[in-house]
Design an enzyme around this catalytic site. Structure first.
Site, PDB file in Angstrom:
ATOM      1  N   ASP A  95      10.771  10.526  16.909  1.00  0.00           N
ATOM      2  CA  ASP A  95      11.564   9.392  17.354  1.00  0.00           C
ATOM      3  C   ASP A  95      11.704   8.457  16.147  1.00  0.00           C
ATOM      4  O   ASP A  95      10.994   8.619  15.145  1.00  0.00           O
ATOM      5  CB  ASP A  95      10.845   8.700  18.518  1.00  0.00           C
ATOM      6  CG  ASP A  95      11.511   7.412  18.939  1.00  0.00           C
ATOM      7  OD1 ASP A  95      12.729   7.429  19.175  1.00  0.00           O
ATOM      8  OD2 ASP A  95      10.806   6.385  19.007  1.00  0.00           O
ATOM      9  N   ASP A 150      12.758   4.393  16.205  1.00  0.00           N
ATOM     10  CA  ASP A 150      12.300   3.020  16.414  1.00  0.00           C
ATOM     11  C   ASP A 150      10.903   3.002  17.024  1.00  0.00           C
ATOM     12  O   ASP A 150      10.668   3.582  18.087  1.00  0.00           O
ATOM     13  CB  ASP A 150      13.286   2.273  17.319  1.00  0.00           C
ATOM     14  CG  ASP A 150      14.667   2.188  16.702  1.00  0.00           C
ATOM     15  OD1 ASP A 150      14.838   1.398  15.762  1.00  0.00           O
ATOM     16  OD2 ASP A 150      15.564   2.925  17.141  1.00  0.00           O
TER      17      ASP A 150
END
Length: 222
Positions: free
Chosen positions: A17, A19
């Site tokens: 991922d 953020d």
């Protein structure tokens, strides 16, 4: 099985991922989203925890606000986020960890749109990877597993043979649903998250190892 088992395994590839997992964009994102929430009469404090880890359009659709077009509002929010990257920075050790990986063995799988992903990566000093899955690439966002299944497929592997690095509940659930192992990154957590998965705060005390067969593992460095 103990959450530490991921440190005893090897993987075909890593899926990250973005953020909260390899970079910290929390302050910038919350500046934009808090203004939007306030302008629509929402309880900002209650709303803010619900917008992390998912696509903007899915967050807005879930609210079901009368007279609000989710596509139009999501586009406005994305534009505002692209224009506000002040304070976006890499998580400790993340850039070096990613740089140590073979480019064909890892991907970023993010709920952010492509242009926002590129803007935040640039602000954090992290190069755009060879393989990048963004909000536009899937019809249904996290916690649906399609994004991680696609990321693994683009690399040429099964998701079940990959390790997913995540920070938010929707992404953790997406990794689980893709039948991948999950490593939870806690650096940006404001409150402890109960999880059965292995956790690391950031990448300062781990290194990536590559065995003779080209398989990857995460090793604690102290």
């Amino acid at each position: 099985m103990s959450a530490t088992f991921v440190f005893d395994k090897t993987y075909a590839a890593f899926l990250f991922d973005m953020d909260g997992t390899i970079l910290n964009s929390t302050v910038a994102a919350e500046r934009v989203w808090s203004k939007w929430a306030e302008s629509h009469g929402l309880d900002v404090a209650a709303f803010m925890p619900t917008m992390h880890g998912v696509r903007a359009i899915d967050t807005i659709r879930r609210l079901g606000l009368p007279g609000v077009d989710p596509e139009v509002e999501a586009a406005k929010i994305t534009e505002d986020e692209i224009n506000d990257v002040a304070g976006v920075m890499p998580l400790p050790g993340a850039a070096a960890f990613l740089e140590s990986l073979p480019p064909e063995k890892w991907a970023i799988v993010t709920s952010s749109p492509l242009e926002l992903a590129k803007r935040r990566l640039a602000a954090a000093g992290i190069p755009v990877p060879r393989t990048l899955v963004t909000a536009e690439d899937v019809k249904i966002g996290k916690p649906n597993p399609d994004c991680y299944l696609l990321g693994a497929r683009k690399l040429g592997f099964d998701a079940s043979d990959c390790l997913v690095f995540e920070d938010a509940i929707p992404g953790i659930l997406a990794g689980d649903a893709a039948k991948a192992d999950v490593m939870v990154i806690t650096a940006t957590h404001k409150h402890p998250v109960e999880t059965t998965h292995a956790t690391i705060a950031d990448y300062e005390n781990v290194v990536a190892r590559i065995d003779l067969n080209g398989r990857l593992s995460v090793v604690k460095s102290n």
